[in-house]
Design an enzyme around this catalytic site. Structure first.
Site, PDB file in Angstrom:
ATOM      1  CG  MET A   1      -1.314   1.889   4.116  1.00  0.00           C
ATOM      2  SD  MET A   1      -2.736   1.329   5.108  1.00  0.00           S
ATOM      3  CE  MET A   1      -3.713   0.509   3.890  1.00  0.00           C
TER       4      MET A   1
ATOM      5  CG  ASP B   1       9.306  -0.440   0.984  1.00  0.00           C
ATOM      6  OD1 ASP B   1       8.139  -0.079   1.214  1.00  0.00           O
ATOM      7  OD2 ASP B   1       9.574  -1.481   0.343  1.00  0.00           O
TER       8      ASP B   1
ATOM      9  CB  VAL C   1       9.985  -5.264   8.312  1.00  0.00           C
ATOM     10  CG1 VAL C   1       9.936  -3.765   8.116  1.00  0.00           C
ATOM     11  CG2 VAL C   1       9.052  -5.990   7.352  1.00  0.00           C
TER      12      VAL C   1
ATOM     13  CG  ASN D   1       2.417   0.767   6.326  1.00  0.00           C
ATOM     14  OD1 ASN D   1       1.193   0.789   6.250  1.00  0.00           O
ATOM     15  ND2 ASN D   1       3.186   0.744   5.235  1.00  0.00           N
TER      16      ASN D   1
ATOM     17  CE1 TYR E   1      -2.394  -8.793   5.069  1.00  0.00           C
ATOM     18  CE2 TYR E   1      -4.751  -9.007   5.441  1.00  0.00           C
ATOM     19  CZ  TYR E   1      -3.636  -8.211   5.241  1.00  0.00           C
ATOM     20  OH  TYR E   1      -3.764  -6.836   5.218  1.00  0.00           O
TER      21      TYR E   1
ATOM     22  CB  ILE F   1      -6.895   1.240   1.914  1.00  0.00           C
ATOM     23  CG1 ILE F   1      -7.482   1.082   3.334  1.00  0.00           C
ATOM     24  CG2 ILE F   1      -6.366   2.657   1.681  1.00  0.00           C
ATOM     25  CD1 ILE F   1      -8.677   1.951   3.668  1.00  0.00           C
TER      26      ILE F   1
HETATM   27  N1  LIG Z   1      -4.705  -1.837   1.185  1.00  0.00           N
HETATM   28  C1  LIG Z   1      -5.562  -2.438   1.959  1.00  0.00           C
HETATM   29  O1  LIG Z   1      -6.745  -2.599   1.592  1.00  0.00           O
HETATM   30  C2  LIG Z   1      -5.185  -2.903   3.330  1.00  0.00           C
HETATM   31  C3  LIG Z   1      -6.197  -3.312   4.193  1.00  0.00           C
HETATM   32  C4  LIG Z   1      -5.874  -3.725   5.471  1.00  0.00           C
HETATM   33  C5  LIG Z   1      -4.569  -3.706   5.878  1.00  0.00           C
HETATM   34  N2  LIG Z   1      -3.583  -3.311   5.021  1.00  0.00           N
HETATM   35  C6  LIG Z   1      -2.212  -3.313   5.517  1.00  0.00           C
HETATM   36  O2  LIG Z   1      -1.666  -2.026   5.374  1.00  0.00           O
HETATM   37  C7  LIG Z   1      -0.250  -2.107   5.221  1.00  0.00           C
HETATM   38  C8  LIG Z   1       0.151  -1.319   3.993  1.00  0.00           C
HETATM   39  O3  LIG Z   1      -0.480  -1.901   2.873  1.00  0.00           O
HETATM   40  P1  LIG Z   1      -0.622  -1.199   1.462  1.00  0.00           P
HETATM   41  O4  LIG Z   1      -1.979  -1.493   0.985  1.00  0.00           O
HETATM   42  O5  LIG Z   1      -0.142   0.194   1.517  1.00  0.00           O
HETATM   43  O6  LIG Z   1       0.386  -2.136   0.638  1.00  0.00           O
HETATM   44  P2  LIG Z   1       1.436  -1.812  -0.510  1.00  0.00           P
HETATM   45  O7  LIG Z   1       1.734  -3.118  -1.148  1.00  0.00           O
HETATM   46  O8  LIG Z   1       0.973  -0.693  -1.356  1.00  0.00           O
HETATM   47  O9  LIG Z   1       2.688  -1.309   0.336  1.00  0.00           O
HETATM   48  C9  LIG Z   1       3.337  -2.187   1.228  1.00  0.00           C
HETATM   49  C10 LIG Z   1       4.806  -1.855   1.258  1.00  0.00           C
HETATM   50  O10 LIG Z   1       5.456  -2.811   2.122  1.00  0.00           O
HETATM   51  C11 LIG Z   1       6.705  -3.120   1.546  1.00  0.00           C
HETATM   52  N3  LIG Z   1       7.220  -4.398   2.016  1.00  0.00           N
HETATM   53  C12 LIG Z   1       6.813  -5.650   1.691  1.00  0.00           C
HETATM   54  N4  LIG Z   1       7.601  -6.561   2.287  1.00  0.00           N
HETATM   55  C13 LIG Z   1       8.513  -5.864   3.015  1.00  0.00           C
HETATM   56  C14 LIG Z   1       9.615  -6.241   3.818  1.00  0.00           C
HETATM   57  N5  LIG Z   1       9.948  -7.526   4.012  1.00  0.00           N
HETATM   58  N6  LIG Z   1      10.341  -5.264   4.408  1.00  0.00           N
HETATM   59  C15 LIG Z   1      10.032  -3.963   4.220  1.00  0.00           C
HETATM   60  N7  LIG Z   1       9.020  -3.546   3.450  1.00  0.00           N
HETATM   61  C16 LIG Z   1       8.281  -4.501   2.846  1.00  0.00           C
HETATM   62  C17 LIG Z   1       6.440  -3.140   0.044  1.00  0.00           C
HETATM   63  O11 LIG Z   1       7.637  -2.998  -0.702  1.00  0.00           O
HETATM   64  C18 LIG Z   1       5.500  -1.964  -0.112  1.00  0.00           C
HETATM   65  O12 LIG Z   1       6.173  -0.757  -0.392  1.00  0.00           O
HETATM   66  C19 LIG Z   1       0.066  -3.585   5.153  1.00  0.00           C
HETATM   67  O13 LIG Z   1       0.483  -4.046   6.416  1.00  0.00           O
HETATM   68  C20 LIG Z   1      -1.253  -4.211   4.773  1.00  0.00           C
HETATM   69  O14 LIG Z   1      -1.382  -5.547   5.179  1.00  0.00           O
HETATM   70  C21 LIG Z   1      -3.861  -2.919   3.751  1.00  0.00           C
END
Ligand SMILES: NC(=O)c1ccc[n+]([C@@H]2O[C@H](COP(=O)([O-])OP(=O)(O)OC[C@H]3O[C@@H](n4cnc5c(N)ncnc54)[C@H](O)[C@@H]3O)[C@@H](O)[C@H]2O)c1
Length: 243
Positions: free
Chosen positions: A18, A37, A58, A84, A150, A183
């Site tokens: 996302m 990232d 981050v 994010n 989490y 998502i």
């Molecule tokens: N996908 C879902 O269903 C969902 C639901 C609720 C919340 N979220 C939240 O949405 C956000 C995005 O999730 P997503 O599904 O796109 O995940 P994703 O795994 O596709 O992308 C997350 C990104 O964060 C980066 N990342 C991880 N650790 C990091 C660090 N230490 N420093 C910088 N970047 C780092 C990863 O490299 C990755 O590119 C997250 O915070 C996740 O918890 C996701």
């Protein structure tokens, strides 16, 4: 196509999922996007020259300081921060959750948001405007078994958002949280199929969301259309927590 015209926006965790999609939408809406990232680059090209990639862990205070000072030096301001980046971490139940797993997920999902707000906030306050959007989760609102780290981190992001919203309101800096349900991103694709099927079955709209359905909500909160919205929680979950 101009909802974010000329805004300078930092989006963390923007190599995938996302964050990647939000970077694209923001650029389509006229923003100059700094997509950061811990990965070396985006999983697929953004295809938009208004998106600049920076490597950024981050969890690192030093990385935050260097990203923020680079962006301010290059562009003079930061209008929007989207916190994010995130991981689910261990799926173990609380009885089996190690301290190492706990510290890792708290660092990536919770401490990162504190650092981001603390480093970017003063620049926004000085400018007398800004919008910070923190990506929490439905699991920052309701309980499940497993993923205690989490849940703790995403719950903390929800209330830290309100703390920052109250602290910064007098400076016209808005801070809000988004709470996605399931998502369809690499994070979810890596999860056990039974877990995803169970969450989808519990979702009234009967499907997983798409990254763009979160990006639209983030775009609204980042834009001036949300000028009277602060300390709010935007749940985008197909009805999951309405039950
Ligand atoms: N996908 C879902 O269903 C969902 C639901 C609720 C919340 N979220 C939240 O949405 C956000 C995005 O999730 P997503 O599904 O796109 O995940 P994703 O795994 O596709 O992308 C997350 C990104 O964060 C980066 N990342 C991880 N650790 C990091 C660090 N230490 N420093 C910088 N970047 C780092 C990863 O490299 C990755 O590119 C997250 O915070 C996740 O918890 C996701």
């Amino acid at each position: 196509m101009n909802r974010l015209k000329d805004k300078v926006a930092i989006i963390t965790g923007a190599a995938n999922g996302m964050g990647h999609e939000t970077a694209k939408l923001f650029a389509e809406e006229g923003a100059l996007v700094i997509a950061t990232d811990v990965a070396d680059g985006p999983s697929t090209p953004y295809g938009n020259s208004n998106i600049q990639f920076m490597r950024h862990d981050v969890t690192s205070e030093a990385d935050w300081r260097s990203v923020v000072s680079d962006v301010v030096a290059q562009h003079g301001r930061i209008d929007v921060l989207v916190n994010n980046a995130g991981i689910v971490g261990s799926y173990a139940s609380i009885d089996d959750f190690t301290l190492e797993d706990w510290n890792k997920v708290i660092a990536v999902d919770q401490t990162s948001v504190f650092l981001g707000i603390r480093e970017v906030g003063p620049h926004m306050r000085k400018a007398g405007k800004g919008s910070i959007v923190n990506i929490s989760s439905v699991w920052g609102i309701t309980g499940v078994s497993g993923v205690p780290g989490y849940q703790a981190a995403k719950g903390a992001v929800r209330t830290l958002t309100k703390n920052a919203a109250i602290t910064y309101a007098k400076d016209n800096v808005r801070v809000n949280s988004i709470h996605p349900g399931i998502i369809f991103t690499p994070l979810v694709q890596a999860q056990a199929e039974e877990l995803n099927a169970a969450v989808i079955a519990a979702t009234p709209l009967g499907r997983a969301g798409q990254p763009r359905e979160i990006a639209y909500g983030t775009c609204f909160l980042a834009s001036d259309e949300a000028s009277f919205v602060t300390g709010a929680e935007l749940v985008i979950d197909g009805g999951l927590v309405a039950q």
